[in-house]
Write an enzyme that holds these catalytic residues in place. Structure first.
Site, PDB file in Angstrom:
ATOM      1  CB  THR A 184      -2.666   3.611   3.811  1.00 41.92           C
ATOM      2  OG1 THR A 184      -1.290   3.929   3.852  1.00 41.92           O
ATOM      3  CG2 THR A 184      -3.012   2.652   4.914  1.00 41.92           C
ATOM      4  NE  ARG A 212       7.037   6.297   8.731  1.00 44.06           N
ATOM      5  CZ  ARG A 212       5.771   6.194   8.348  1.00 44.06           C
ATOM      6  NH1 ARG A 212       5.378   5.199   7.584  1.00 44.06           N
ATOM      7  NH2 ARG A 212       4.885   7.073   8.742  1.00 44.06           N
ATOM      8  N   GLY A 214       5.366   3.016  10.398  1.00 42.04           N
ATOM      9  CA  GLY A 214       4.293   3.986  10.656  1.00 42.04           C
ATOM     10  C   GLY A 214       3.302   3.469  11.685  1.00 42.04           C
ATOM     11  CB  THR A 235      -5.462   6.145   6.127  1.00 44.99           C
ATOM     12  OG1 THR A 235      -4.569   6.610   5.099  1.00 44.99           O
ATOM     13  CG2 THR A 235      -6.809   6.804   5.960  1.00 44.99           C
ATOM     14  N   GLY A 238       1.575   9.001   9.620  1.00 43.32           N
ATOM     15  CA  GLY A 238       1.714   8.000  10.662  1.00 43.32           C
ATOM     16  C   GLY A 238       2.303   8.476  11.973  1.00 43.32           C
TER      17      GLY A 238
HETATM   18  N1  ASP Z   1      -0.365   5.953   7.953  1.00 42.33           N
HETATM   19  C1  ASP Z   1       0.509   5.475   6.916  1.00 42.33           C
HETATM   20  C2  ASP Z   1       1.937   5.616   7.371  1.00 42.33           C
HETATM   21  O1  ASP Z   1       2.274   6.633   7.954  1.00 42.33           O
HETATM   22  C3  ASP Z   1       0.371   6.217   5.623  1.00 42.33           C
HETATM   23  C4  ASP Z   1      -1.034   6.350   5.096  1.00 42.33           C
HETATM   24  O2  ASP Z   1      -1.990   6.158   5.824  1.00 42.33           O
HETATM   25  O3  ASP Z   1      -1.187   6.665   3.900  1.00 42.33           O
HETATM   26  O4  ASP Z   1       2.724   4.739   7.108  1.00 42.33           O
END
Ligand code: ASP
Length: 317
Positions: A184, A212, A214, A235, A238
């Site tokens: 991300t 879904r 996040g 990040t 999530g």
């Molecule tokens: N936080 C993001 C999610 O859960 C994923 C990530 O940060 O890589 O969608």
């Protein structure tokens, strides 16, 4: 006033063991490019909001990162993207979830903030708004990436969802060979006027369930900015970040308990989040240009540049 830009490209099991020299060079170059895009705006007297959008758009265009062009595949083999943007000077915010074929979801988040009369749009409604505003679209092929597709093929018949750098199922069992994952993206900035802003953009998790959402696009969870406290982009996994309302919690610790930026970030990432099994990290800045990188994972792709001549690009803990 000094100005500062921080970016991240995802957090997780990022260790020297999973990276070769070529990959390290590629991530360094990609992070530097993201920094350049945002920092050049701050340098010309531009706003933190514009710098955040520029840095994130640049990383969304790079297939190395799990956002925009490089977004991971859902359980149905699609790319569904989430993004959010917040302006700390007036608490304006725009967010988008579950969109497909939007070239730069962060640009759509800004458009929602400025011109929709709403904060958060999702799915078909968000796409319809994007079309009406002339937001750039891209065909499915633009988002196709063989490495990400292979990641998805490996786990599509399982109940595993794969985070950017870690793969586990709902019981917390880790996939035997999670391979090399991507992340991300996010940016936070403080401009010369003392205004701060935050943004985050993601394809979410490989094999995530259709629909879904996040933490990234949820204001207060993965993204938050308030001139009185801090600008944060998160990040990581999530679901725990949503449950811990990470970004706003940090802001509250500063606003109501007077904690410093660093102490507030550490309290949430290294204590509260750990207690509910949350793995990941964040970038943070305040209106005086104080900044922090904070993560409880092995690493986080990250970069920083400020008007005092400090510059950093790093991956590992
Ligand atoms: N936080 C993001 C999610 O859960 C994923 C990530 O940060 O890589 O969608």
């Amino acid at each position: 006033m000094p100005f500062t830009l921080l970016i991240h490209g995802g957090a997780g099991k990022i260790t020297p063991a999973i990276m070769n020299k070529q990959q390290e060079a590629a991530y360094s170059a990609a992070l530097k490019e993201g920094l350049d895009s945002g920092y050049s705006i701050l340098q010309k007297g531009g706003t933190s909001l514009d710098a955040v959008v520029a840095a994130i758009s640049c990383m969304e265009n790079d297939p190395l990162f799990n956002a925009g062009r490089g977004s991971v595949f859902t359980k149905k083999g699609l790319n569904e993207m989430d993004a959010a943007l917040m302006d700390g000077s007036n608490l304006a915010a725009g967010a988008v979830a579950n969109v497909r074929n939007i070239k730069n979801p962060i640009v759509l988040a800004r458009e929602i903030m400025l011109h929709s009369g709403h904060v958060f749009l999702s799915g078909n409604g968000a796409s319809e708004f994007a079309l009406s505003q002339g937001i750039e679209m891209a065909p499915d092929e633009y988002f196709f990436n063989q490495a990400r597709y292979d990641q998805w093929l490996e786990i599509r018949h399982t109940n595993f969802t794969q985070l950017d750098h870690k793969a586990d199922n709902l019981k917390g069992e880790t996939l035997p060979n999670p391979g090399h994952k991507f992340g991300t993206v996010g940016a936070v900035a403080c401009d010369e006027y003392g205004n701060i802003a935050a943004g985050t953009s993601t394809g979410g998790m490989t094999n995530k369930r259709f629909g879904r959402i996040g933490d990234s696009p949820v204001i207060g969870a993965g993204t938050y900015a308030n001139n009185a406290t801090c600008a944060i982009s998160c990040t990581g996994h999530g679901e725990p970040f949503l449950r811990a309302v990470v970004a706003h919690d940090i802001s509250c610790l500063m606003e109501y308990k007077g904690l410093s930026l660093q102490d507030a970030c550490a309290t949430v990432i290294k204590d509260k989040l750990v207690k509910i099994g949350g793995e990941g990290g964040l970038i943070a800045v305040d209106a005086k240009g104080n900044y922090d990188f904070c993560f409880n994972s092995a690493g986080m792709y990250r970069g920083m540049r400020n008007s005092e001549g400090k510059e950093l690009v790093a991956f590992y803990g």
